[in-house]
Design a protein around this motif. Structure first.
Motif, PDB file in Angstrom:
ATOM      1  N   VAL A  73      -3.994 -19.047   2.975  1.00 29.39           N
ATOM      2  CA  VAL A  73      -3.481 -19.843   3.881  1.00 29.39           C
ATOM      3  C   VAL A  73      -1.835 -20.075   2.889  1.00 29.39           C
ATOM      4  O   VAL A  73      -1.996 -20.272   1.743  1.00 29.39           O
ATOM      5  N   THR A  74      -0.777 -19.591   3.672  1.00 35.84           N
ATOM      6  CA  THR A  74       0.402 -19.648   3.030  1.00 35.84           C
ATOM      7  C   THR A  74       1.687 -20.202   3.436  1.00 35.84           C
ATOM      8  O   THR A  74       1.661 -20.065   4.946  1.00 35.84           O
ATOM      9  N   ASN A  82       4.793 -19.413   2.289  1.00 34.32           N
ATOM     10  CA  ASN A  82       5.816 -18.559   1.593  1.00 34.32           C
ATOM     11  C   ASN A  82       6.534 -17.635   2.582  1.00 34.32           C
ATOM     12  O   ASN A  82       5.802 -16.579   2.752  1.00 34.32           O
ATOM     13  N   LYS A  83       7.541 -17.894   3.112  1.00 31.20           N
ATOM     14  CA  LYS A  83       8.084 -16.959   4.312  1.00 31.20           C
ATOM     15  C   LYS A  83       8.992 -15.760   3.580  1.00 31.20           C
ATOM     16  O   LYS A  83       8.926 -14.630   4.190  1.00 31.20           O
ATOM     17  N   PHE A 143       5.899 -13.456   2.681  1.00 35.30           N
ATOM     18  CA  PHE A 143       5.183 -13.005   3.888  1.00 35.30           C
ATOM     19  C   PHE A 143       6.005 -12.054   4.819  1.00 35.30           C
ATOM     20  O   PHE A 143       5.423 -11.113   5.463  1.00 35.30           O
ATOM     21  N   GLY A 148       3.629  -9.607   4.734  1.00 34.99           N
ATOM     22  CA  GLY A 148       2.570 -10.154   5.545  1.00 34.99           C
ATOM     23  C   GLY A 148       1.413  -9.142   6.204  1.00 34.99           C
ATOM     24  O   GLY A 148       0.410  -9.365   6.225  1.00 34.99           O
ATOM     25  N   GLN A 197      -2.683  -9.063   5.699  1.00 34.54           N
ATOM     26  CA  GLN A 197      -3.647  -9.196   7.061  1.00 34.54           C
ATOM     27  C   GLN A 197      -4.489  -7.829   7.093  1.00 34.54           C
ATOM     28  O   GLN A 197      -5.597  -8.047   7.341  1.00 34.54           O
ATOM     29  N   VAL A 256      -6.228 -14.888   7.359  1.00 31.86           N
ATOM     30  CA  VAL A 256      -4.774 -15.342   6.584  1.00 31.86           C
ATOM     31  C   VAL A 256      -4.389 -16.226   7.514  1.00 31.86           C
ATOM     32  O   VAL A 256      -3.827 -16.045   8.929  1.00 31.86           O
ATOM     33  N   TYR A 289      -0.953 -18.283   8.381  1.00 32.34           N
ATOM     34  CA  TYR A 289       0.943 -18.357   7.793  1.00 32.34           C
ATOM     35  C   TYR A 289       1.702 -19.439   8.781  1.00 32.34           C
ATOM     36  O   TYR A 289       2.905 -19.096   8.573  1.00 32.34           O
ATOM     37  N   SER A 299       4.811 -20.978   7.018  1.00 33.85           N
ATOM     38  CA  SER A 299       5.903 -20.290   6.732  1.00 33.85           C
ATOM     39  C   SER A 299       7.204 -19.964   7.819  1.00 33.85           C
ATOM     40  O   SER A 299       8.367 -19.563   7.299  1.00 33.85           O
ATOM     41  N   ILE A 302       9.158 -12.455  10.311  1.00 35.25           N
ATOM     42  CA  ILE A 302       7.723 -12.907  10.273  1.00 35.25           C
ATOM     43  C   ILE A 302       7.517 -12.835  11.805  1.00 35.25           C
ATOM     44  O   ILE A 302       6.266 -12.373  12.480  1.00 35.25           O
ATOM     45  N   ASP A 313      -3.870 -24.760   9.418  1.00 27.78           N
ATOM     46  CA  ASP A 313      -4.237 -23.227   9.240  1.00 27.78           C
ATOM     47  C   ASP A 313      -5.629 -23.292   8.246  1.00 27.78           C
ATOM     48  O   ASP A 313      -6.406 -22.175   8.630  1.00 27.78           O
TER      49      ASP A 313
END
Length: 425
Positions: free
Chosen positions: A100-101, A103-104, A107, A111, A115, A125, A127, A130, A207, A312
């Protein structure tokens, strides 16, 4: 009871919020998952910094120490920048961990690769955190995309820039004064460039583009402009027309491919973003079946972002809840690609004795208002014409009026409308 073991990478504002939220909402998590969630390890950067880490949690500066524990089920990442975050999450996935992140930047760059790697290793994953902080926009769009096609998405995706614009309008302060206040309150970083110049919103938009359309536009072709050139007088003149400034990111398919923008615009009171103030984020989606949908909520901060990460955590542990978006629209079938649209624009020209007042050579529907520094002119024009003027006349400030009526220039059923033909100085 079954135990689910998690590790948290980064123990700054968001990382602390994640650990706190897992502890404070343990009963709800156990009810949803039928298991106890235990934070076993935390990765930190500076071993000398004093931290209030709950007892029983191992902390380390070496990510391999966490993997060597051998029983971590989920890695939650809340650090900054592409590296080492990307490398850490790749390793975690290869070791069979869900990730789980928040961090934009990472990703937006990686990203799809993460995935794909997760699919190969049969893990998931998350996100959500993000993009747009506490707004569940990723899950909402994933549900929406089961049938609908999204024709356009626009969003206020950075709480710092929205806060600055709100404070300038409501309290009459300058950009520099409000920025300093935002830094004191923790809304803006010591180096606020990513927030106020549009970089943060840009990565979030990329994203969302991947989620909606299965691809991103060419990054170099995305128009990106910050809010640092918006001043108080421009805001006052815009309000006399009934408009408010917003910093908006948008993405939509066209006959020329995906078109992305991150820039200040002005909106009328009927636009859904007109009343979105402070640090809130908002996303407006126009979809094929459901029509227009608006999402609004806190865009940043410890608990809103932690909330998205913990939600998430539940999502990746319950695969039956997963919904996959990433639907590609056939760009050559998008309507209106060959039609030239005239949009409303608000133009600001310096009130300078050496610069005679500009004039429009055609059209009677043009309005204008004057201040001390600027003359504001309301007019119609198409994208191509406007950006030609913007390139030729850098002293002029141009803002699209989003949500105002558009005219099809080639539609003979409409009365002839004014178009910007010439500026004379």
């Amino acid at each position: 009871m079954t135990i689910i073991h998690v590790a948290v990478l980064g123990y700054g504002t968001v990382g602390q919020g994640v650990v706190e939220s897992i502890h404070s909402h343990q009963k709800e998590l156990q009810r949803l998952l039928g298991a106890e969630i235990v934070v076993d390890a935390i990765l930190v950067k500076d071993p000398l910094k004093v931290r209030d880490i709950p007892p029983g949690i191992v902390w380390t500066t070496n990510f391999d120490d966490i993997l060597e524990l051998g029983h971590i089920d989920v890695v939650l990442e809340a650090i900054v920048g592409c590296e080492p975050a990307f490398s850490y999450l790749k390793k975690a996935i290869q070791h069979g961990c869900h990730v789980v992140t928040a961090n934009k930047v990472m990703f937006a760059h990686h990203g799809n690769e993460l995935q794909q790697l997760a699919d190969e290793n049969e893990v998931h994953v998350g996100y959500e955190a993000s993009v747009a902080g506490g707004i569940p926009i990723i899950r909402s769009l994933s549900e929406l995309l089961r049938v609908n096609q999204v024709h356009r998405l626009e969003g206020i995706l950075n709480g710092t820039s929205n806060y600055i614009l709100t404070e300038m309008r409501e309290n009459g302060h300058s950009f520099e004064e409000v920025l300093a206040d935002a830094q004191k309150k923790g809304y803006a970083e010591a180096d606020p460039t990513a927030d106020v110049e549009g970089d943060d919103a840009f990565y979030k938009l990329m994203i969302l583009s991947d989620l909606l359309y299965g691809e991103q536009p060419n990054w170099t072709e995305v128009q990106r402009e910050g809010i640092s050139k918006v001043d108080r007088e421009q805001m006052e003149l815009a309000e006399e027309f009934g408009y408010r400034f917003r910093h908006v990111a948008s993405i939509e398919p066209s006959s020329r491919g995906l078109q992305g923008k991150v820039m200040p615009i002005v909106v009328p009171n009927q636009h859904p973003f007109y009343h979105v103030d402070g640090v809130d984020n908002a996303v407006n989606v126009e979809a094929s079946l459901v029509g227009s949908l608006m999402f609004q909520g806190p865009g940043a901060g410890r608990l809103p972002t932690a909330s998205a990460m913990v939600e998430d955590l539940v999502q990746v542990l319950r695969p039956s809840l997963q919904r996959k978006g990433s639907k590609t629209i056939q760009l050559d079938e998008v309507e209106g690609g060959a039609t030239k649209l005239l949009k409303q624009w608000l133009l600001f020209v310096p009130q300078n004795p050496s610069l005679p007042t500009p004039f429009i050579t055609s059209g009677k529907l043009i309005k204008h208002k004057s201040g001390q520094k600027w003359k504001a002119i309301l007019f119609l024009g198409d994208d191509k014409t406007i950006y030609e003027w913007k390139t030729r006349l850098p002293m002029v400030r141009l803002y699209e009026i989003r949500g105002a009526k558009e005219w099809k220039e080639l539609n003979s059923d409409q009365p002839k409308v004014p178009c910007l033909n010439s500026l004379a100085f």
